[in-house]
Structure formats: structure tokens, C-alpha cells
Design an enzyme around this catalytic site. Structure first.
Site, PDB file in Angstrom:
ATOM      1  N   LYS A  13      12.887 -23.877  40.525  1.00 23.05           N
ATOM      2  CA  LYS A  13      12.185 -22.822  39.778  1.00 23.05           C
ATOM      3  C   LYS A  13      11.532 -23.396  38.521  1.00 23.05           C
ATOM      4  CE  LYS A  13      15.897 -20.303  39.116  1.00 23.05           C
ATOM      5  NZ  LYS A  13      16.925 -21.163  39.744  1.00 23.05           N
ATOM      6  N   ARG A  88      18.605 -11.418  36.869  1.00 21.56           N
ATOM      7  CA  ARG A  88      19.638 -12.003  37.723  1.00 21.56           C
ATOM      8  C   ARG A  88      20.650 -10.963  38.191  1.00 21.56           C
ATOM      9  NH1 ARG A  88      19.273 -17.513  35.595  1.00 21.56           N
ATOM     10  NH2 ARG A  88      20.611 -18.889  36.803  1.00 21.56           N
ATOM     11  N   ARG A 127      20.229 -34.158  38.464  1.00 23.18           N
ATOM     12  CA  ARG A 127      19.155 -33.770  37.526  1.00 23.18           C
ATOM     13  C   ARG A 127      19.409 -34.395  36.151  1.00 23.18           C
ATOM     14  NH1 ARG A 127      17.939 -27.631  36.913  1.00 23.18           N
ATOM     15  NH2 ARG A 127      20.203 -27.564  36.889  1.00 23.18           N
ATOM     16  N   ARG A 155      22.821 -31.706  32.033  1.00 22.58           N
ATOM     17  CA  ARG A 155      23.314 -30.383  31.629  1.00 22.58           C
ATOM     18  C   ARG A 155      24.813 -30.288  31.869  1.00 22.58           C
ATOM     19  NH1 ARG A 155      19.302 -25.914  34.081  1.00 22.58           N
ATOM     20  NH2 ARG A 155      21.287 -24.942  34.577  1.00 22.58           N
ATOM     21  N   ARG A 166      27.992 -21.322  40.227  1.00 22.29           N
ATOM     22  CA  ARG A 166      26.664 -20.734  39.991  1.00 22.29           C
ATOM     23  C   ARG A 166      26.057 -20.227  41.296  1.00 22.29           C
ATOM     24  NH1 ARG A 166      24.297 -25.775  37.238  1.00 22.29           N
ATOM     25  NH2 ARG A 166      22.277 -24.807  37.609  1.00 22.29           N
TER      26      ARG A 166
HETATM   27  P1  AP5 Z   1      14.868 -27.436  38.725  1.00 23.59           P
HETATM   28  O1  AP5 Z   1      13.396 -27.212  38.780  1.00 23.59           O
HETATM   29  O2  AP5 Z   1      15.475 -27.793  37.429  1.00 23.59           O
HETATM   30  O3  AP5 Z   1      15.628 -26.191  39.421  1.00 23.59           O
HETATM   31  P2  AP5 Z   1      15.939 -24.729  38.886  1.00 23.59           P
HETATM   32  O4  AP5 Z   1      15.727 -23.808  40.047  1.00 23.59           O
HETATM   33  O5  AP5 Z   1      15.207 -24.457  37.625  1.00 23.59           O
HETATM   34  O6  AP5 Z   1      17.505 -24.878  38.664  1.00 23.59           O
HETATM   35  P3  AP5 Z   1      18.448 -24.368  37.473  1.00 23.59           P
HETATM   36  O7  AP5 Z   1      19.732 -25.118  37.640  1.00 23.59           O
HETATM   37  O8  AP5 Z   1      17.749 -24.456  36.165  1.00 23.59           O
HETATM   38  O9  AP5 Z   1      18.651 -22.884  37.891  1.00 23.59           O
HETATM   39  P4  AP5 Z   1      19.749 -21.949  37.394  1.00 23.59           P
HETATM   40  O10 AP5 Z   1      19.169 -20.670  37.828  1.00 23.59           O
HETATM   41  O11 AP5 Z   1      21.110 -22.255  37.892  1.00 23.59           O
HETATM   42  O12 AP5 Z   1      19.878 -22.273  35.841  1.00 23.59           O
HETATM   43  P5  AP5 Z   1      19.355 -21.530  34.539  1.00 23.59           P
HETATM   44  O13 AP5 Z   1      18.978 -22.547  33.563  1.00 23.59           O
HETATM   45  O14 AP5 Z   1      18.393 -20.471  34.892  1.00 23.59           O
HETATM   46  O15 AP5 Z   1      15.214 -28.566  39.809  1.00 23.59           O
HETATM   47  C1  AP5 Z   1      16.539 -29.034  39.965  1.00 23.59           C
HETATM   48  C2  AP5 Z   1      16.531 -30.550  40.259  1.00 23.59           C
HETATM   49  O16 AP5 Z   1      15.927 -30.759  41.532  1.00 23.59           O
HETATM   50  C3  AP5 Z   1      15.688 -31.370  39.256  1.00 23.59           C
HETATM   51  O17 AP5 Z   1      16.304 -32.598  39.034  1.00 23.59           O
HETATM   52  C4  AP5 Z   1      14.338 -31.545  39.970  1.00 23.59           C
HETATM   53  O18 AP5 Z   1      13.705 -32.755  39.596  1.00 23.59           O
HETATM   54  C5  AP5 Z   1      14.775 -31.580  41.439  1.00 23.59           C
HETATM   55  N1  AP5 Z   1      13.763 -31.006  42.329  1.00 23.59           N
HETATM   56  C6  AP5 Z   1      12.962 -29.923  42.103  1.00 23.59           C
HETATM   57  N2  AP5 Z   1      12.153 -29.721  43.169  1.00 23.59           N
HETATM   58  C7  AP5 Z   1      12.481 -30.672  44.092  1.00 23.59           C
HETATM   59  C8  AP5 Z   1      12.005 -30.977  45.399  1.00 23.59           C
HETATM   60  N3  AP5 Z   1      11.052 -30.257  45.983  1.00 23.59           N
HETATM   61  N4  AP5 Z   1      12.569 -32.033  46.053  1.00 23.59           N
HETATM   62  C9  AP5 Z   1      13.555 -32.781  45.480  1.00 23.59           C
HETATM   63  N5  AP5 Z   1      14.030 -32.545  44.243  1.00 23.59           N
HETATM   64  C10 AP5 Z   1      13.501 -31.498  43.557  1.00 23.59           C
HETATM   65  O19 AP5 Z   1      20.709 -20.804  34.055  1.00 23.59           O
HETATM   66  C11 AP5 Z   1      21.807 -21.539  33.575  1.00 23.59           C
HETATM   67  C12 AP5 Z   1      22.900 -20.592  33.123  1.00 23.59           C
HETATM   68  O20 AP5 Z   1      22.426 -19.749  32.063  1.00 23.59           O
HETATM   69  C13 AP5 Z   1      23.414 -19.615  34.184  1.00 23.59           C
HETATM   70  O21 AP5 Z   1      24.427 -20.189  35.009  1.00 23.59           O
HETATM   71  C14 AP5 Z   1      23.965 -18.472  33.311  1.00 23.59           C
HETATM   72  O22 AP5 Z   1      25.218 -18.806  32.761  1.00 23.59           O
HETATM   73  C15 AP5 Z   1      22.942 -18.414  32.175  1.00 23.59           C
HETATM   74  N6  AP5 Z   1      21.834 -17.484  32.441  1.00 23.59           N
HETATM   75  C16 AP5 Z   1      20.499 -17.802  32.544  1.00 23.59           C
HETATM   76  N7  AP5 Z   1      19.777 -16.719  32.797  1.00 23.59           N
HETATM   77  C17 AP5 Z   1      20.640 -15.677  32.862  1.00 23.59           C
HETATM   78  C18 AP5 Z   1      20.478 -14.291  33.121  1.00 23.59           C
HETATM   79  N8  AP5 Z   1      19.271 -13.756  33.375  1.00 23.59           N
HETATM   80  N9  AP5 Z   1      21.578 -13.505  33.121  1.00 23.59           N
HETATM   81  C19 AP5 Z   1      22.817 -14.024  32.880  1.00 23.59           C
HETATM   82  N10 AP5 Z   1      23.024 -15.334  32.633  1.00 23.59           N
HETATM   83  C20 AP5 Z   1      21.954 -16.149  32.627  1.00 23.59           C
HETATM   84 MG    MG Z   2      15.819 -24.120  35.637  1.00 20.95          MG
END
Ligand code: AP5
Ligand code: MG
Length: 213
Positions: A13, A88, A127, A155, A166
């Protein structure tokens, strides 16, 4: 245009949101990035959120909803935004819906990223982040240049145990939102497996079809 990205942790994402928002000239609003910034600054919200994030749990709705409502009403978001990681939960989606309906600005489409679990664990644990530029790398799939290797960080929630929490939370609370949005707007399911360029091309095709690009 107002676009929502829904997908499991590590589905790409953030990676794709950065590419697409650069082309569309709209802000990339990532709830996870915003929360991590508050954690790093040690604000009250950051301290409250940190305990949940470390365990791979969702931060309570009331903390996240206010943060995002304030952000989407800032001036740079008036032409639209890509929301990455929000909503979410059903309550977050309902509050967002209400706020956008009040402004007469509905969601244009939802992009649903589909990636198998094994790939998710591998991607998340390999990552790395460049704190100076915010650029996301991957030691297997998108290796960083050697000269910046030392400054990269991992992270705290990118270990296998937390990623599987997660993933469970995603299945229980976030995946059902895809059906919620199917009744309200267009949902495009995109395979998150492939090269970065292939996925971006599919994404842009869907946005073009939708009239958002
Ligand atoms: P990346 O692009 O970083 O993936 P992502 O989908 O952004 O993954 P996240 O881990 O950031 O998602 P998340 O939803 O768990 O975390 P968030 O920060 O939102 O890609 C991942 C890796 O893969 C990278 O190394 C990239 O290079 C690689 N990659 C990408 N595309 C690829 C491809 N095509 N092929 C190969 N490799 C590839 O949330 C974190 C925490 O915050 C949550 O757990 C929660 O505690 C809190 N939080 C955030 N938002 C909320 C909310 N709305 N409500 C409640 N809690 C929340
Ligand atoms: Mg992300």
C-alpha cells in the site's frame, strides 16, 4: 479524487501510494506513518498508540479517527488524497463516510490489494526504512544502495510474531470493509504480486477506468 487503499500488512500500500500520489499530485495520507511520527515525537497520542502498535493491535478508533479527520480537512487535501491504512474498522469507515458526505465529496474508489500470507511475512520482515528520505526498501526485493545501508531502520512491528497478529486483525476487522464499500462505490481488486511497475500499471488502469486519472 479520493481513493482508499485496503490491503493486508506488507501488501505494498505504502509503496504504491507514494508512486501514484506523485503522479496525481495529491497527498498520501498514511495513518501508520502519522502514528509512527507521533510515537517518535513522544506526544500524548504517540505514547497511547505505541503500546498497541508494538503488539500488532489496532489503535483505538477514537484516537485514530480524530487524527485523520483533521488531516483530510487540511488545505492540501482539498483536491483529494490516497488514504493508506485508514479506515481499518467499520466505525472508522462510517465516520469517514459521514464526514465526506457532509462535505459533498464522496470516495471515488477503493483499491483492494491481494497478496498471499507467505509473501506478506517475508516482505514485512525484510522491509527497511530510510529515516532521512522516508523511502521504503526491501533487502530481498528492492535492495538499498550500499552507502546508505547503515542508516536504515527496521519497524518495531516487523517481526514474524507481530506481523501475524497484524494479519489476524486485518482479517477480523479490516477485510470486511471491502464488502461495506462494494455497496457504496467501485472496488478494484489488484494483485499485489508482481514487479512494482506491473502493479502500478494495473493500479493506474483501474484509476483511469474510474475516471480518477
Ligand atoms: P509496503 O509498501 O511498506 O506495504 P504496506 O502495505 O504499506 O505495509 P504496512 O506494513 O505499512 O501495512 P500495515 O497496514 O500493517 O501498517 P501501517 O503502517 O498502516 O511494502 C512492504 C514491503 O514489501 C517493503 O519492503 C516493500 O519494499 C516490499 N514490496 C512492496 N511491493 C512489493 C512487490 N510488488 N514485490 C516485492 N516486494 C514488495 O500500520 C501499522 C500499525 O499502526 C497498525 O498495526 C496499527 O497498530 C496502527 N494503525 C495504523 N492505522 C490504523 C488505523 N486506521 N486504526 C487503528 N490502528 C491503526
Ligand atoms: Mg505502509
Amino acid at each position: 479524487m479520493r481513493i482508499i487503499f485496503i490491503g493486508p500488512p506488507g501488501s505494498g500500500k505504502g509503496t504504491q501510494a507514494k508512486r501514484v500520489t506523485a503522479k496525481l499530485q495529491i497527498p498520501h495520507i498514511s495513518s501508520g506513518d502519522m502514528l509512527r511520527e507521533f510515537v517518535a515525537k513522544g506526544t500524548t497520542l504517540g505514547k497511547q498508540a505505541e503500546t498497541y502498535m508494538k503488539k500488532g493491535l489496532l489503535v483505538p478508533d477514537e484516537l485514530v479517527i480524530d487524527m485523520i479527520m483533521e488531516r483530510i480537512h487540511q488545505h492540501d487535501a482539498c483536491r483529494g488524497f490516497v488514504l493508506d491504512g485508514f479506515p481499518r474498522t467499520l466505525r472508522q469507515a462510517q465516520e469517514l463516510d459521514q464526514a465526506l458526505a457532509n462535505s459533498g465529496l464522496p470516495v471515488d474508489c477503493v483499491i483492494h490489494f491481494d497478496v498471499p500470507d507467505e509473501e506478506i511475512i517475508m516482505r514485512s520482515t525484510s522491509r527497511r526504512l530510510d529515516p532521512e528520505t522516508g523511502r521504503i526498501y526491501n533487502i530481498h526485493f528492492d535492495p538499498p544502495p550500499l552507502e546508505i545501508l547503515e542508516r536504515l531502520v527496521q519497524r518495531e512491528d516487523d517481526n514474524e510474531e507481530t506481523v501475524s497478529h497484524r494479519l489476524t486483525k486485518y482479517r477480523e476487522q479490516t477485510a470486511p470493509l471491502v464488502d461495506f464499500y462494494r455497496n457504496k462505490t467501485t472496488v478494484y481488486k489488484i494483485s499485489g504480486v508482481g514487479t512494482f511497475e506491473e502493479i502500478e500499471a494495473n493500479l493506474l488502469d483501474s484509476l483511469t477506468q474510474n475516471g480518477s486519472f
